[in-house]
Scaffold this active site. Structure first.
Site, mmCIF file in Angstrom:
data_model
loop_
_atom_site.group_PDB
_atom_site.id
_atom_site.type_symbol
_atom_site.label_atom_id
_atom_site.label_comp_id
_atom_site.label_asym_id
_atom_site.label_seq_id
_atom_site.Cartn_x
_atom_site.Cartn_y
_atom_site.Cartn_z
ATOM 1 N N GLU A 1 -38.828 -34.170 -50.506
ATOM 2 C CA GLU A 1 -39.715 -34.650 -51.556
ATOM 3 C C GLU A 1 -39.100 -35.648 -52.519
ATOM 4 O O GLU A 1 -39.812 -36.471 -53.097
ATOM 5 C CB GLU A 1 -40.237 -33.440 -52.360
ATOM 6 C CG GLU A 1 -41.155 -32.515 -51.585
ATOM 7 C CD GLU A 1 -42.436 -33.216 -51.166
ATOM 8 O OE1 GLU A 1 -43.047 -33.917 -52.017
ATOM 9 O OE2 GLU A 1 -42.824 -33.094 -49.989
ATOM 10 N N SER B 1 -77.059 22.257 -52.076
ATOM 11 C CA SER B 1 -76.363 23.527 -52.280
ATOM 12 C C SER B 1 -74.920 23.361 -52.753
ATOM 13 O O SER B 1 -74.279 24.340 -53.138
ATOM 14 C CB SER B 1 -76.384 24.343 -50.983
ATOM 15 O OG SER B 1 -77.708 24.706 -50.664
#
Length: 840
Positions: free
Chosen positions: A105, A494
């Site tokens: 770079e 239940s």
């Protein structure tokens, strides 16, 4: 001097004076112009640079970083960030990694002062020669400056970039700039900085990377998506070669090292979203809580470390068990038919489309694929299906016996498919699952597949400390984020009965108390319907002990107990046990008519093996900010009701509330506490003795009643099934001494699950599969018996003492001290008036 000469002299003096004045005016105007220009330039400079980031020192650099969520053993299970970044010190970055980025770079990085016009010109020539962009002209410092600014492509931003780069070069060292660069640069797939990218692509830390991997990362800044090793491996390798060659040119490595790196096999992991993998419903619940309490900016930028109660191995077992159970139930409900049926002329076009998909997603065992039925052979009992022009398979008869037409009124075992023509037609587009190796004549072994419409949830809590160990809120988080373990309110049936029976024990009932199971009718007023409750079997059983009523889930007995206790007393008792949802003020709540969440029901059950202690479910054990400060510990992750209120399910809004409604709070009477609830230690909802009696009775439900499937666990287990009358909801909540697990199954848009699809048949198998998996090779543990409990030999029919000579119908029953019967069964007759505890 002559007059003419004098005039000429005067004229010359006058002209000279005019020129001098003009010269002065011009000089003044020039200085004014220069001053105005300087002021304008200064103003423009100030305007353009007034909002530049302050980077006078590295301490000013506080970028957005990842908030990470961890399981109880420190494994990351989730992450949240606007920019996926993990800041590392420059000392942690290997020298070769730095060199690879510099070579690729900004080769003159250590020489220039932020702007490098020579490199810009060189990059222009290289790119011109290559016919495309292969090298950038921006310096590393400029790239850092660019990353800290907005992404608009304007002269204003370019000017700011240059100014910021210059300032950085004058206030920071080269190492400081590299530190910013390696942590700030975007490297694709949401990853910012080298550490996040190393984790993304290679599942490594930066200091574990080899040269080949470093070169891959260094090749990304120019075009992260183009050179991504996850999506474009060939281009990534080309770019890697360029980076390695640049490193050779700059003298960082030699040719041999470069060649070795080029020949290194790199294991690139597919990019995935962690939040969808390990525990998506749990992680999403944590995310919503963090955003609710700390705000979105803190959640997504401030890098919190969130440590949770979730046990990852248990969670995996839970997800597996729920999927298996829902698939099994879906098959019992029947086959909903093909996706569509195509005409013969469409076959080639669709097969070509399948071929393209298979290029990206090759055939794998266990995966689901779409295919086209090309032959249905009734004689040989198979169906041929093409997955592409070169991929075909067969579905044998045994794999479609379940594929009857759906009918909730018909039991799954009453219909079995005997002919594939009853299921398939040529041209049907269907889903199939690949099963194992290739069979005869090169055909793939396939099975018919359909994704369940039915939903479910599973949640586990440690009763000792309240830690939520697992939470699965649905079949597929990607398709529905609605968390059915927390946000849904469904009738528990239940499963609510243990609350009523526990309340009864604290009012003086014992497991041996007798209640008459006989018809009962509640007549309403002119506007209300007459209610005739009945047992599931639609029978009445006469004198019944409390234990038997719970074991066999007898509705009539439960309602009679409720009537004896009073609605207000039971509701208040439910609140003690942590149930917060609205409860109807009528006897129907005894049968679970009011909607509850799986979380609150499972929490209530945890009181029984927990020895009476009421625990708040704990999701978060600790939250630490980016600076190491502890923000909170042992958090319930509670949110306001409106945070939980709206979620979309099948494009419809489901509204759920977590609070007690005001009108109920006003109407409820304050009921005096029974003696067993008075003077309890802090943190106890019920006494240890009541908790044990319920635990023991719920063990009976597993050993002799509706929870019989849990016996497969081969260890002490208590639990209770739940089924609504219309078969819309199926539940099973069960526990061992160290874990309470609740399961729920049902459709989001309420509909019957199918004939005989009860809590025992639909929900309990999921619970069993999960618990069996997590208890492999674990030692058996018994429920501890607290002080104040005695065991007495009783006659199970009368609930009284069994005579010494009695051998049948005898049970060693547990009692709170002083509550065991004192009479023998042979000493009392029904006519004496002492035989029944309750006969309403």
């Amino acid at each position: 001097m002559s007059v003419r000469k004098s005039i000429r002299v005067k004229k010359r003096k006058h002209k000279s004076s005019v020129r001098l004045r003009m010269k002065r005016i011009l000089i003044q105007a020039f200085f004014l112009f220069m001053l105005f220009s300087a002021i304008s330039m200064a103003g423009l400079y100030y305007y353009l640079t007034k909002d530049l980031p302050s980077l006078g020192s590295i301490a000013d650099y506080r970028p957005g970083i990842i908030t990470k969520v961890y399981s109880d053993d420190g494994i990351q299970i989730g992450e949240f960030a606007t920019e996926k970044r993990e800041v590392i010190p420059i000392s942690k970055a290997p020298a070769r990694l730095i060199q690879s980025f510099v070579a690729a770079e900004d080769a003159r990085f250590f020489e220039h002062e932020g702007l490098d016009f020579f490199s810009i010109f060189r990059a222009f020539l290289i790119n011109l020669k290559a016919g495309g962009v292969v090298q950038g002209g921006s310096t590393i410092t400029q790239q850092v400056a660019k990353s800290l600014l907005t992404s608009d492509r304007t002269f204003k931003r370019k000017f700011k970039e240059a100014v910021l780069a210059y300032r950085m070069e004058n206030s920071l060292s080269k190492n400081d700039i590299l530190y910013l660069y390696l942590n700030q640069i975007y490297l694709g797939h949401g990853a910012y900085g080298v550490q996040a990218a190393a984790e993304n692509y290679f599942h490594k830390n930066v200091d574990e990377l080899n040269l080949a991997e470093m070169a891959i990362l260094a090749g990304l800044p120019q075009a992260p998506s183009k050179y991504s090793p996850a999506t474009n491996p060939e281009l990534a390798r080309e770019r890697q070669t360029y980076v390695l060659n640049r490193m050779v040119d700059e003298g960082y490595i030699n040719v041999v090292e470069s060649t070795d790196a080029m020949n290194t096999v790199i294991d690139v992991h597919p990019i995935s979203d962690l939040n969808y993998e390990a525990a998506p419903y749990f992680t999403e619940h944590i995310r919503r809580y963090l955003e609710f309490k700390y705000g979105a900016d803190t959640l997504y930028r401030e890098g919190l470390s969130v440590f949770t109660s979730l046990h990852l191995d248990k969670q995996k077992a839970a997800q597996k068990a729920l999927k298996k159970g829902l698939h099994a139930l879906d098959k019992r409900q029947g086959y909903r038919g093909p996706i569509r049926n195509i005409a013969k002329e469409e076959l080639d076009t669709l097969l070509e489309a399948y071929d393209k998909k298979l290029e990206k997603d090759p055939i794998e065992d266990g995966k689901i694929y779409e295919g086209i039925v090309t032959e249905v052979n009734s004689q040989k009992k198979y169906t041929e299906i093409k997955l592409g022009n070169k991929a075909r398979g067969r579905v044998p008869q045994k794999d479609i016996m379940w594929a009857r037409k759906p009918d909730p009124e018909v039991a799954f075992f009453d219909v079995a498919i005997r002919d594939p023509k009853d299921v398939f037609s040529v041209g049907d587009v269907v889903q199939v699952k690949v099963k194992g190796s290739i069979g005869e004549e090169g055909y793939l072994n396939l099975s018919l597949y359909q994704e369940p419409l039915v939903q479910g949830a599973l949640l586990s809590i440690d009763p000792k400390n309240g830690f939520v160990r697992t939470m699965v809120g649905g079949f597929d988080f990607k398709k529905s984020k609605f968390n059915r373990a927390i946000q849904s309110r469904r009738q528990p049936g239940s499963s609510f009965k243990p609350v009523v029976y526990s309340a009864a024990i604290d009012k003086g009932y014992t497991p041996a108390s007798i209640i008459m199971d006989s018809p009962i009718i509640y007549k309403g007023n002119e506007d209300a319907l007459t209610w005739k409750p009945k047992n599931y079997e639609e029978k009445f059983y006469g004198p019944t002990t409390l234990r038997t009523a719970l074991t066999k889930s007898r509705n009539i007995v439960t309602i009679k107990i409720m009537q004896d206790l009073g609605v207000d007393y039971v509701i208040n008792y439910a609140r003690r046990m942590g149930i917060k949802s609205h409860l109807n003020r009528d006897f129907s709540i005894a049968l679970g008519s009011s909607g509850l969440s799986l979380l609150e029901l499972t929490s209530a059950y945890s009181i029984f093996p927990g020895g009476g202690k009421r625990i708040e479910p704990i999701f978060i054990t600790k939250i630490v900010d980016r600076d190491g400060n502890i923000l909170e510990e042992l958090s319930t992750a509670n949110m306001k009701p409106e945070v939980l209120e709206e979620e979309k399910v099948d494009d419809e809004v489901v509204e759920e509330k977590e609070t007690i409604e005001n009108d109920e709070a006003e109407e409820l009477k304050i009921v005096a506490l029974p003696e067993s609830l008075q003077n309890l230690p802090e943190g106890y909802a019920i006494s240890p003795q009541t908790a044990y009696l319920m635990t023991n009775m719920l063990q009976g439900v597993v050993q002799h009643g509706t929870g019989w499937r849990a016996k497969q666990l081969g260890r002490p287990v208590g639990g209770k099934t739940g089924t609504t009358n219309d078969l819309f909801d199926a539940w099973f909540t069960g526990f061992t001494p160290d874990l309470v697990t609740g399961t729920w199954v049902g459709f989001d848009q309420e509909a019957p699950l199918g004939k005989y699809e009860t809590g025992s048949g639909a929900a309990a198998p999921i619970w069993v599969d999960y618990m069996k998996e997590i208890y492999i090779d674990k030692p058996v543990e018994d429920f501890p018996i607290p002080k104040g409990i005695t065991f007495t030999r009783i006659d199970i029919k009368s609930g009284l003492l069994a005579p010494p000579e009695q051998e049948e119908d005898v049970l060693f029953e547990c009692f709170r001290e002083g509550t065991a019967p004192k009479q023998f069964a042979t000493q009392v007759t029904p006519d004496s008036g002492q035989f029944f505890r309750l006969d309403l």
